[in-house]
Design a protein around this motif. Structure first.
Motif, PDB file in Angstrom:
ATOM      1  N   ILE C  80       0.849  -1.087   0.033  1.00 32.74           N
ATOM      2  CA  ILE C  80       0.045   0.010   0.051  1.00 32.74           C
ATOM      3  C   ILE C  80       0.828   1.165   0.109  1.00 32.74           C
ATOM      4  CG2 ILE C  80      -1.589   1.245   1.482  1.00 32.74           C
ATOM      5  CD1 ILE C  80      -2.887  -1.363   2.270  1.00 32.74           C
ATOM      6  N   LEU C  81       1.990   1.360   0.908  1.00 32.73           N
ATOM      7  CA  LEU C  81       2.414   2.229   0.867  1.00 32.73           C
ATOM      8  C   LEU C  81       3.528   2.913  -0.101  1.00 32.73           C
ATOM      9  CD1 LEU C  81       3.948   2.325   4.763  1.00 32.73           C
ATOM     10  CD2 LEU C  81       1.956   4.044   3.809  1.00 32.73           C
ATOM     11  N   ILE C  82       4.397   1.945  -0.563  1.00 34.84           N
ATOM     12  CA  ILE C  82       5.173   2.159  -1.762  1.00 34.84           C
ATOM     13  C   ILE C  82       5.383   1.264  -3.097  1.00 34.84           C
ATOM     14  CG2 ILE C  82       7.197   3.470  -0.288  1.00 34.84           C
ATOM     15  CD1 ILE C  82       8.314   0.717   0.183  1.00 34.84           C
ATOM     16  N   MET C 100      -4.821   4.396  -3.587  1.00 35.42           N
ATOM     17  CA  MET C 100      -5.313   5.000  -2.254  1.00 35.42           C
ATOM     18  C   MET C 100      -4.175   6.132  -1.626  1.00 35.42           C
ATOM     19  SD  MET C 100      -8.177   2.534  -0.507  1.00 35.42           S
ATOM     20  CE  MET C 100      -8.597   3.440   0.532  1.00 35.42           C
ATOM     21  N   ALA C 101      -3.269   5.452  -1.179  1.00 39.74           N
ATOM     22  CA  ALA C 101      -2.157   6.266  -0.758  1.00 39.74           C
ATOM     23  C   ALA C 101      -1.641   7.331  -1.376  1.00 39.74           C
ATOM     24  CB  ALA C 101      -0.719   5.121  -0.420  1.00 39.74           C
ATOM     25  N   ARG C 102      -1.641   7.352  -2.616  1.00 37.48           N
ATOM     26  CA  ARG C 102      -1.158   8.493  -3.470  1.00 37.48           C
ATOM     27  C   ARG C 102      -2.168   9.520  -3.088  1.00 37.48           C
ATOM     28  NH1 ARG C 102       2.218   8.000  -8.740  1.00 37.48           N
ATOM     29  NH2 ARG C 102       2.145   9.957  -7.975  1.00 37.48           N
ATOM     30  N   GLN C 103      -3.586   9.292  -2.956  1.00 33.49           N
ATOM     31  CA  GLN C 103      -4.488  10.268  -2.667  1.00 33.49           C
ATOM     32  C   GLN C 103      -4.668  10.716  -1.458  1.00 33.49           C
ATOM     33  OE1 GLN C 103      -8.057   8.044  -4.180  1.00 33.49           O
ATOM     34  NE2 GLN C 103      -7.070   7.615  -6.214  1.00 33.49           N
ATOM     35  N   GLY C 104      -3.554  10.163  -0.475  1.00 33.11           N
ATOM     36  CA  GLY C 104      -3.603  10.656   0.707  1.00 33.11           C
ATOM     37  C   GLY C 104      -4.545  10.015   1.749  1.00 33.11           C
ATOM     38  N   VAL C 231       7.428  15.425  -2.118  1.00 37.93           N
ATOM     39  CA  VAL C 231       6.896  14.125  -1.415  1.00 37.93           C
ATOM     40  C   VAL C 231       5.868  13.562  -2.217  1.00 37.93           C
ATOM     41  CG1 VAL C 231       7.581  15.119   0.772  1.00 37.93           C
ATOM     42  CG2 VAL C 231       5.084  15.568  -0.186  1.00 37.93           C
ATOM     43  N   MET C 232       5.940  12.356  -1.800  1.00 36.61           N
ATOM     44  CA  MET C 232       4.868  11.284  -2.625  1.00 36.61           C
ATOM     45  C   MET C 232       3.484  11.700  -2.610  1.00 36.61           C
ATOM     46  SD  MET C 232       5.685   7.343  -2.623  1.00 36.61           S
ATOM     47  CE  MET C 232       4.061   6.939  -1.883  1.00 36.61           C
ATOM     48  N   VAL C 233       3.012  12.263  -1.190  1.00 40.06           N
ATOM     49  CA  VAL C 233       1.628  12.628  -0.794  1.00 40.06           C
ATOM     50  C   VAL C 233       1.551  13.995  -0.510  1.00 40.06           C
ATOM     51  CG1 VAL C 233      -0.379  12.051   0.337  1.00 40.06           C
ATOM     52  CG2 VAL C 233       1.177  10.153  -0.495  1.00 40.06           C
ATOM     53  N   GLY C 295      -7.948   3.445  -6.772  1.00 35.57           N
ATOM     54  CA  GLY C 295      -8.266   3.694  -5.615  1.00 35.57           C
ATOM     55  C   GLY C 295      -9.544   3.232  -4.905  1.00 35.57           C
ATOM     56  N   ALA C 296      -9.999   2.058  -5.375  1.00 35.76           N
ATOM     57  CA  ALA C 296     -11.356   1.676  -4.816  1.00 35.76           C
ATOM     58  C   ALA C 296     -11.070   0.788  -3.462  1.00 35.76           C
ATOM     59  CB  ALA C 296     -12.211   0.642  -5.743  1.00 35.76           C
TER      60      ALA C 296
END
Lengths: 161, 327, 499
Positions: C80-82, C100-104, C231-233, C295-296
């Motif tokens: 999920i994170l990377i 989802m992670a990229r969308q914060g 930063v990524m997010v 990101g569902a």
């Protein structure tokens, strides 16, 4: 790109898939094929190569435009490949592989982190060195001390074993 | 008198020329030894290795770390040891496959007979001929007749090319002079699953893998492959008793060091191995596996070396006749 | 009720101080190695085997089991994170979880994974307690033809993992199968596509492929627009699930649990298939399938539940039949043998302490995991706010040691580098790597079962349709494939008509 190409991406993909199908078929050309009852090691791969090439052909054809209405993909023009990043990231991993046996985990890890850090525009020698040092220390603490991986920190070239 | 002085002088000279080797052998082992097992962790060979390693670690005063280098029917791990520095810090624990790989693999990157220093034999794990519980024949004699009469129907499963069950199957077919349809699996687990589920008919595997299933009545046991009956399975006859002459196979295990390991180091390893084979804990665990350590006189480098050579010679014709090679 | 006596016995065993301690050590270590990319449960358990010598069998097995399902929990974290799936089961989680992670929304994704896994783990443990022996018998009914059909179904499901062109996804699956076939042929021992390199004799390592295609490619892609993003997010949203999120995940978690519990019993890839199958089902029943891949939350909830349920029920064949369903179970059997217990169908009756103790400990372990993991989410999410130019070299470092530690084989490291470049090319050509990875996992099994089924049936292909279970699965596969292909065909036709 000529008039017949609608999507250069699809054309390249199609050609790539056909090439891969042919390449795998060539690599496996000396494998016995056998029959359906007693399939040889070459049976299944050959069937797959055929399917792959056929799918490649379909993708290729969808990328061509026979109607003459030449309107190329917009985004196809904007591919900005970060060549430097791509090369340095790959190099860092390969260097790790080359160094891990003769030099040991410590130097290999340090080199890999340092080289990959250079792929960034924000790279500085000092920052890279600090990151490398931190990661080496972390790898030593977690992988060697903590989990007891049977990996020498220093390889035979540096007096380890 | 004179000769003795000369000999002593020569010995001193020899020692002087190789001070490093001498010193190394003397305080060997001064760090952890890695024992390469050329199969996946958790398998029968791995279990044997770990039991021996644990006991030897205690007597050598240094940890023996078992490292699983699986792949290519055990030849990847064996090859790694053949190429390792011959200082006694890398040893190999391999089974019968060490001898059969010499024939099974025609492009082996090392020589089984000349690239290793044998340390000693460890144990002979017996095998059992087992079948799905619904198979008709009552005993091993009837099974032989049944196989001969239904050679197109009987399906023999094994744990993969070069595995012990593969070897046993080849030997059985050559003893009967009847080929059977052979279905290879990736390891004993899935093969046993299909045998218990009745998808395949026959299998011959180590007691390590079969005893639990036999005792629970999930499979039918026809014979053991050793000369004598087993203590763990006293009701099961031997192949010889069932009329299958000259049929004997056990999965023997041995320990090896790379060629060129100093004799003093090999001797130390051998002494520790011999001691481990007398360790009551090792004996008890081996008994659970349906096996026992080899006798002390067989656990020597000399016997081991001669035995490997004889096994290579024994299996060469069997494998060549079956026409199966792993490359 | 006999079952309550059994469970009481189990909990009395599992609730001793010593066993709680080892259970905790197991799940903690499992989480740790799950989070560290590459390092999976197999090498960890192998390394710990010597330690278990000195423990009673129950404690040893409780700890080793904890490592296994703990690693399943932890594995989803890096996915999920990377975007770094260290295990086959977390490949699917990476697809929507990373988006989802990229969308914060990394916090929500991680919480969904933890809660879904906990629910699934508890239910599956209960099933294990009540139905273990009969379920194991069902698994035995699965012969090679059934497995083949199941694998076909799995492949069809994997096509639906792609959100772009179906044809390209199919091509990626086929390419994945070809790559998966590299290494020694099971039937003849003939090496295929190994370039005569001994180190490649066993084929391409999954971890190398996954980390190259997902992890390295993602880093290279992020370097594309580095000047615009540091930063990524940019903004990290709330850590917990909203009410709406809860509503959305309930049904997927339930479906995933059922699917995973059942498929987990099947040795030979069942547990692995469950997460793909779950994703594919969720995408199909969803009202807005176009959200999948972008990101569902359902795409995280279903597969995560399925894989954890599968992880628990995959103990069934090992505990009740003494037959290992995957390499981890084979190791556990090794651990039992070292302890002097011969695994087999008699273990349930002869060692009730062991059997019920382990089952009870699994429930306790799952509880510990959720307690352990929920607070950790806050820490993980903050990791994403680290400037990317500092984060990514560290990820590279982890990838290198992770891949190398799997087999101590440098060729795996080189393979990872090569797949990084190749994967980047694929992404640039709009070919998605997820179906390729699934083809890679399923392909070799597909071939193995196909050839085995043909051998056993003496070359009669009708076995696939005359055996009812197999026929049903094939029918579903055909139906599913038609459903997947139809819209694209229709779309093409519509386009053609327009022109």
């Amino acid at each position: 790109m000529g008039r017949f190409v609608r999507s250069p991406k699809d054309v390249v993909t199609g050609l790539l898939l056909i090439f891969l199908g042919a390449w795998f078929a060539w690599l496996g050309s000396d494998l016995p094929i056998g029959r359906a009852i007693r399939m040889g090691p070459g049976y299944f791969p050959l069937v797959l190569c055929g399917i792959l090439a056929a799918l490649g052909l379909i993708v290729l054809l969808t990328g061509l435009d026979f109607g003459g209405d030449a309107e190329a993909d917009e985004d196809a023009r904007q591919i900005a490949i970060p060549w430097q990043g791509l090369a340095l990231i790959t190099l860092s991993v390969v260097v790790f592989g080359l160094a891990v046996r003769p030099l040991g985990l410590g130097p290999a890890m340090g080199l890999a982190v340092f080289i990959s850090a250079a792929a960034s525009r924000r790279f500085s020698l000092k920052g890279g060195a600090i990151m490398a040092a931190v990661m080496v220390a972390f790898a030593w603490a977690v992988f060697i001390k903590g989990l007891g991986l049977p990996l020498p920190m220093l390889g035979p070239w540096l007096g380890g074993y | 008198m004179k000769w003795k002085t000369v000999a002593a002088g020569l010995a001193a000279l020899a020692l002087g020329l190789t001070p490093l080797a001498g010193a190394q052998a003397q305080d060997y082992p001064s760090r952890a030894i890695s024992m390469i097992v050329p199969f996946a962790a958790g398998g029968p060979t791995d279990t044997v290795a770990r039991l021996i390693a644990e006991s030897m670690s205690r007597s050598l005063g240094q940890q023996i770390v078992v490292e699983n280098v699986g792949g290519a029917g055990g030849t990847r791990g064996a090859g790694q040891v053949a190429k390792a520095t011959p200082d006694g810090y890398t040893v190999l624990l391999h089974h019968i496959g060490q001898a059969t790989s010499a024939t099974l693999y025609r492009k082996l990157p090392y020589n089984v007979l000349t690239d290793f220093e044998e340390v000693g034999l460890v144990t002979d794990v017996p095998m059992t001929m087992i079948a799905k519980s619904s198979l008709e024949p009552k005993d091993i004699g009837a099974l032989v007749a049944y196989v001969k009469a239904n050679k197109d129907k009987v399906i023999y499963g094994n744990a993969g090319v070069g595995s012990a069950s593969h070897l046993c199957g080849m030997l059985f077919m050559s003893a009967l002079g009847t080929p059977m349809t052979t279905v290879p699996y990736q390891g004993t687990g899935p093969a046993m699953n299909d045998l218990v589920g009745g998808q395949i008919d026959l299998m011959c595997d180590q007691t390590t893998n079969t005893t639990g299933q036999i005792k629970a009545g999930k499979v039918k046991a026809y014979a053991v492959t050793t000369k004598e009956r087993l203590k763990a399975l006293p009701d099961i006859p031997t192949m010889q008793e069932g009329g299958v002459k000259d049929f004997e196979i056990a999965v023997w295990h041995g320990m090896y060091a790379p060629k060129g390991t100093p004799p003093a180091v090999v001797a130390k390893l051998n002494a520790a191995l011999k001691q481990a084979l007398q360790d009551p804990k090792v004996i008890a665990r081996f008994a659970d596996l349906g096996t026992e350590p080899v006798s002390q006189d067989r656990a020597t480098p000399e016997v081991h070396k001669a035995f490997v050579a004889s096994e290579v010679a024994k299996w060469k014709p069997v494998i060549e006749q079956a026409g199966v090679f792993a490359d | 009720m006999e079952i309550f006596d059994h469970l009481a016995l189990g909990f009395s065993v599992a609730f001793t101080f010593q066993n709680l301690f080892y259970c905790f050590i197991g799940v903690l270590l499992g989480t740790l190695i799950g989070v560290l990319p590459g390092l999976g449960p197999v090498p960890t358990i192998a390394m710990l085997l010597p330690i278990t010598f000195g423990l009673p069998p129950v404690s040893a097995l409780i700890m080793l089991a904890g490592i296994y399902y703990g690693a399943q929990y932890g594995g989803s974290t890096t996915a999920i994170l990377i975007n770094l799936p260290g295990e086959s089961s977390s490949v699917v989680t990476a697809i929507d979880g990373y988006q989802m992670a990229r969308q914060g929304r990394a916090g929500a994704a991680l919480a969904t994974a933890a809660l879904g896994s906990f629910f699934a783990g508890s239910v599956a443990t209960f099933l294990l307690a009540v139905f273990a022996p009969p379920l194991a018998e069902i698994a035995l009914k699965f012969g090679p033809p059934e497995y083949f059909s199941l694998m076909v179904l799995g492949l069809v499901a994997s096509v639906s993992l792609a959100s772009g062109s179906v044809i390209k996804a199919l091509a990626m699956v086929v390419l994945g199968i070809l790559l998966g076939l590299s290494g020694q042929d099971v039937y003849t021992g003939t090496p295929r596509f190994t370039f005569d390199i001994v180190e490649l004799a066993d084929g391409i390592e999954f971890v190398a492929l996954a980390m190259g295609l997902f992890g390295l490619v993602e880093i290279i892609r992020n370097l594309e627009d580095e000047h615009t993003r540091t930063v990524m997010v940019q903004k990290v949203q709330g850590l917990m699930l909203s009410k709406d999120d809860f509503k959305r995940i309930i049904a997927p978690v339930l479906r995933g649990t059922i699917l995973g519990s059942f498929l987990g019993i099947l040795p030979g890839g069942g547990a692995m298939l469950s997460s793909f199958a779950s994703y594919s089902i969720e995408k199909r029943v969803s009202k807005n399938p176009q959200q999948f891949g972008k990101g569902a939350i359902e795409g995280v909830a279903g597969p995560e539940s399925a894989n954890n349920a599968g992880a628990q029920t995959s103990f069934i064949p090992m505990l009740t039949l003494g037959i290992p369903s995957n390499p981890v179970m084979a190791l556990m059997i090794g651990a039992l043998i070292i302890q002097g217990i011969v695994p087999g169908p008699n273990v349930v009756n002869e060692q009730p302490n062991l059997f019920w103790g382990i089952i009870a400990s699994m429930w306790i372990g799952n509880f510990m995991l959720v307690v352990l993991n929920l607070p950790l989410i806050g820490i993980w999410v903050r990791l994403l706010t680290v400037p990317y130019h500092i984060l990514f070299p560290l990820i590279i470092g982890f990838c290198c040691i992770g891949v190398y530690s799997v087999n101590n084989n440098v060729y795996d490291v080189y393979a990872m580098a090569a797949f990084g470049v190749f994967g980047y090319l694929l992404v640039k050509l709009d070919c998605e790597p997820a179906p390729l990875l699934l083809g890679f996992i399923i392909g070799p099994m597909l071939e193995e079962y196909l050839r085995r089924a043909m051998l056993i049936s003496r070359g009669d292909p009708s076995v696939f349709v005359t055996r009812p279970l197999s026929a049903v699965m094939l029918a579903i596969a055909v139906l599913a494939l038609t459903l997947v292909l139809l819209p694209s065909v229709r779309k093409k036709r519509e386009e053609a008509f327009k022109e």
